[in-house]
Design a protein around this motif. Structure first.
Motif, PDB file in Angstrom:
ATOM      1  N   ALA A   1      18.350 -10.988-106.702  1.00 25.90           N
ATOM      2  CA  ALA A   1      17.279 -10.767-106.405  1.00 25.90           C
ATOM      3  C   ALA A   1      16.501 -11.547-105.594  1.00 25.90           C
ATOM      4  CB  ALA A   1      16.526  -9.724-106.594  1.00 25.90           C
ATOM      5  N   LYS A   2      16.582 -12.926-106.810  1.00 31.90           N
ATOM      6  CA  LYS A   2      15.817 -13.995-106.116  1.00 31.90           C
ATOM      7  C   LYS A   2      16.382 -14.711-104.731  1.00 31.90           C
ATOM      8  CE  LYS A   2      14.525 -14.521-110.412  1.00 31.90           C
ATOM      9  NZ  LYS A   2      14.447 -15.705-112.217  1.00 31.90           N
ATOM     10  N   SER A   3      17.746 -14.052-104.457  1.00 28.64           N
ATOM     11  CA  SER A   3      18.254 -14.933-103.320  1.00 28.64           C
ATOM     12  C   SER A   3      17.560 -14.909-102.190  1.00 28.64           C
ATOM     13  CB  SER A   3      19.524 -14.041-102.563  1.00 28.64           C
ATOM     14  OG  SER A   3      20.237 -14.309-103.866  1.00 28.64           O
ATOM     15  N   ASN A   4      17.817 -15.736-101.552  1.00 31.21           N
ATOM     16  CA  ASN A   4      17.001 -15.866 -99.544  1.00 31.21           C
ATOM     17  C   ASN A   4      17.693 -15.534 -98.506  1.00 31.21           C
ATOM     18  OD1 ASN A   4      15.586 -18.110-100.790  1.00 31.21           O
ATOM     19  ND2 ASN A   4      16.394 -20.262-100.069  1.00 31.21           N
ATOM     20  N   THR A   5      16.715 -15.229 -98.172  1.00 31.32           N
ATOM     21  CA  THR A   5      17.227 -13.900 -96.911  1.00 31.32           C
ATOM     22  C   THR A   5      16.944 -14.661 -95.649  1.00 31.32           C
ATOM     23  OG1 THR A   5      17.097 -12.281 -98.419  1.00 31.32           O
ATOM     24  CG2 THR A   5      16.800 -11.590 -95.946  1.00 31.32           C
ATOM     25  N   TYR A   6      17.828 -14.817 -94.607  1.00 31.16           N
ATOM     26  CA  TYR A   6      18.399 -15.521 -93.931  1.00 31.16           C
ATOM     27  C   TYR A   6      17.551 -14.595 -92.476  1.00 31.16           C
ATOM     28  CZ  TYR A   6      19.299 -19.352 -96.194  1.00 31.16           C
ATOM     29  OH  TYR A   6      19.095 -20.413 -96.922  1.00 31.16           O
TER      30      TYR A   6
ATOM     31  N   ALA B   1      24.713 -16.844 -93.533  1.00 32.74           N
ATOM     32  CA  ALA B   1      24.080 -16.785 -94.735  1.00 32.74           C
ATOM     33  C   ALA B   1      23.609 -16.077 -95.134  1.00 32.74           C
ATOM     34  CB  ALA B   1      22.436 -17.769 -93.748  1.00 32.74           C
ATOM     35  N   ASN B   2      23.531 -14.439 -94.680  1.00 31.15           N
ATOM     36  CA  ASN B   2      23.590 -13.184 -96.110  1.00 31.15           C
ATOM     37  C   ASN B   2      24.661 -13.275 -96.435  1.00 31.15           C
ATOM     38  OD1 ASN B   2      21.224 -14.364 -95.478  1.00 31.15           O
ATOM     39  ND2 ASN B   2      20.331 -12.685 -93.609  1.00 31.15           N
ATOM     40  N   GLU B   3      25.462 -12.858 -95.440  1.00 21.70           N
ATOM     41  CA  GLU B   3      26.694 -11.978 -96.075  1.00 21.70           C
ATOM     42  C   GLU B   3      28.371 -12.563 -95.958  1.00 21.70           C
ATOM     43  OE1 GLU B   3      26.841  -8.109 -94.070  1.00 21.70           O
ATOM     44  OE2 GLU B   3      24.746  -7.888 -93.247  1.00 21.70           O
ATOM     45  N   GLY B   4      28.367 -13.998 -95.613  1.00 21.30           N
ATOM     46  CA  GLY B   4      29.211 -14.877 -95.239  1.00 21.30           C
ATOM     47  C   GLY B   4      29.425 -15.258 -93.996  1.00 21.30           C
ATOM     48  N   PHE B   5      30.874 -16.035 -94.144  1.00 26.53           N
ATOM     49  CA  PHE B   5      31.629 -16.500 -92.831  1.00 26.53           C
ATOM     50  C   PHE B   5      32.264 -15.615 -92.364  1.00 26.53           C
ATOM     51  CE2 PHE B   5      34.850 -19.199 -90.763  1.00 26.53           C
ATOM     52  CZ  PHE B   5      33.287 -19.569 -89.531  1.00 26.53           C
ATOM     53  N   SER B   6      32.946 -15.208 -93.321  1.00 26.50           N
ATOM     54  CA  SER B   6      34.166 -13.485 -92.428  1.00 26.50           C
ATOM     55  C   SER B   6      32.935 -12.644 -92.012  1.00 26.50           C
ATOM     56  CB  SER B   6      34.759 -12.829 -94.011  1.00 26.50           C
ATOM     57  OG  SER B   6      35.183 -13.873 -94.733  1.00 26.50           O
ATOM     58  N   ALA B   7      32.038 -12.178 -92.387  1.00 27.01           N
ATOM     59  CA  ALA B   7      31.318 -11.355 -91.285  1.00 27.01           C
ATOM     60  C   ALA B   7      30.684 -11.560 -90.264  1.00 27.01           C
ATOM     61  CB  ALA B   7      30.100 -10.658 -92.491  1.00 27.01           C
TER      62      ALA B   7
ATOM     63  N   GLU C   1      33.732 -27.084 -86.141  1.00 23.81           N
ATOM     64  CA  GLU C   1      32.760 -26.931 -85.309  1.00 23.81           C
ATOM     65  C   GLU C   1      32.530 -25.758 -84.480  1.00 23.81           C
ATOM     66  OE1 GLU C   1      29.164 -29.075 -84.441  1.00 23.81           O
ATOM     67  OE2 GLU C   1      29.549 -30.073 -86.313  1.00 23.81           O
ATOM     68  N   SER C   2      32.192 -24.847 -84.535  1.00 23.93           N
ATOM     69  CA  SER C   2      31.952 -24.092 -83.321  1.00 23.93           C
ATOM     70  C   SER C   2      30.213 -23.619 -82.662  1.00 23.93           C
ATOM     71  CB  SER C   2      32.640 -22.901 -83.645  1.00 23.93           C
ATOM     72  OG  SER C   2      32.321 -21.693 -85.016  1.00 23.93           O
ATOM     73  N   VAL C   3      29.455 -23.128 -84.080  1.00 24.23           N
ATOM     74  CA  VAL C   3      28.317 -22.599 -83.626  1.00 24.23           C
ATOM     75  C   VAL C   3      27.231 -23.905 -84.555  1.00 24.23           C
ATOM     76  CG1 VAL C   3      26.725 -20.789 -83.938  1.00 24.23           C
ATOM     77  CG2 VAL C   3      29.120 -20.372 -83.406  1.00 24.23           C
ATOM     78  N   LEU C   4      26.190 -24.084 -84.303  1.00 25.39           N
ATOM     79  CA  LEU C   4      25.290 -24.997 -85.132  1.00 25.39           C
ATOM     80  C   LEU C   4      24.090 -24.240 -85.721  1.00 25.39           C
ATOM     81  CD1 LEU C   4      24.869 -28.973 -83.438  1.00 25.39           C
ATOM     82  CD2 LEU C   4      26.322 -27.783 -85.329  1.00 25.39           C
ATOM     83  N   CYS C   5      23.790 -23.897 -86.473  1.00 29.89           N
ATOM     84  CA  CYS C   5      22.577 -23.010 -87.228  1.00 29.89           C
ATOM     85  C   CYS C   5      21.344 -23.713 -87.562  1.00 29.89           C
ATOM     86  CB  CYS C   5      22.560 -21.967 -87.976  1.00 29.89           C
ATOM     87  SG  CYS C   5      24.755 -20.851 -87.640  1.00 29.89           S
ATOM     88  N   ASN C   6      20.406 -24.346 -87.226  1.00 29.08           N
ATOM     89  CA  ASN C   6      19.108 -25.613 -86.900  1.00 29.08           C
ATOM     90  C   ASN C   6      19.925 -26.201 -87.646  1.00 29.08           C
ATOM     91  OD1 ASN C   6      17.422 -23.072 -86.558  1.00 29.08           O
ATOM     92  ND2 ASN C   6      17.542 -22.511 -89.112  1.00 29.08           N
ATOM     93  N   GLY C   7      20.602 -26.685 -86.630  1.00 30.09           N
ATOM     94  CA  GLY C   7      22.014 -28.520 -86.761  1.00 30.09           C
ATOM     95  C   GLY C   7      22.232 -28.304 -87.259  1.00 30.09           C
ATOM     96  N   GLN C   8      23.171 -27.338 -88.636  1.00 32.72           N
ATOM     97  CA  GLN C   8      24.161 -27.263 -89.488  1.00 32.72           C
ATOM     98  C   GLN C   8      25.225 -25.978 -88.692  1.00 32.72           C
ATOM     99  OE1 GLN C   8      21.654 -25.893 -93.241  1.00 32.72           O
ATOM    100  NE2 GLN C   8      22.930 -27.526 -93.708  1.00 32.72           N
ATOM    101  N   ASP C   9      26.211 -27.101 -89.045  1.00 37.53           N
ATOM    102  CA  ASP C   9      27.578 -26.055 -89.049  1.00 37.53           C
ATOM    103  C   ASP C   9      27.991 -25.198 -90.101  1.00 37.53           C
ATOM    104  OD1 ASP C   9      30.274 -25.788 -87.925  1.00 37.53           O
ATOM    105  OD2 ASP C   9      31.036 -25.556 -89.799  1.00 37.53           O
TER     106      ASP C   9
END
Length: 143
Positions: free
Chosen positions: A19-24, A40-46, A63-71
């Motif tokens: 329950a302490k996990s971050n939610t994006y 970030a929330n459900e994994g790369f497959s989702a 690399e295909s999509v950057l999220c806030n500068g991160q792959d």
């Protein structure tokens, strides 16, 4: 014979997210933002499944999509590694011998009561390790 009178531990894997996990979340309605949030929330497959529904291919290898500068793959790896690291340990007494009960007492009440009964803590082994190391390792385990 103390080594035969040890506690048995069982590792119960838990893949559930704490329950302490971050939610994006996303501040806009762009597809790329939605994919980042899903990754970030459900994994790369989702995220890959959602991208495929919109005709976008997300590569597992480049690399295909950057999220806030991160792959996007790196963000998903952080979430997956956090989920895998969460596991529960259960400690239980395998028998009713005095040494076993002392190990359980050390986990529940600390080392002081055990030191009063046996004096030298180095003489007590729990699961093949000194009682002090055993308590450090399993003090937050379910008993």
């Amino acid at each position: 014979m103390k080594t035969q009178l040890l506690l048995a531990t069982a590792l119960l894997a838990s893949a559930s997210v704490s329950a302490k996990s971050n939610t994006y979340f996303s501040q806009d309605n762009k597809l790329e933002s939605k994919l980042c949030v899903l990754s970030a929330n459900e994994g790369f497959s989702a995220a890959r499944k959602e991208a495929a529904q919109h005709g976008v291919y997300l590569s597992r290898f480049s690399e295909s999509v950057l999220c806030n500068g991160q792959d996007i793959r790196d963000i998903a790896k952080k979430v997956t590694s956090n989920q895998a690291a969460e596991s529960k340990v259960e400690v239980f007494a395998k028998d009713a011998h005095q040494e076993t009960q002392l190990c359980i007492t050390a986990l529940k009440q600390g080392l002081a009561p055990v030191r009063q009964k046996i004096g030298n803590l180095n003489s007590l082994k729990c699961n093949g390790q000194n009682v002090t190391e055993f308590v450090k390792r399993y003090q937050n385990a379910a008993i």
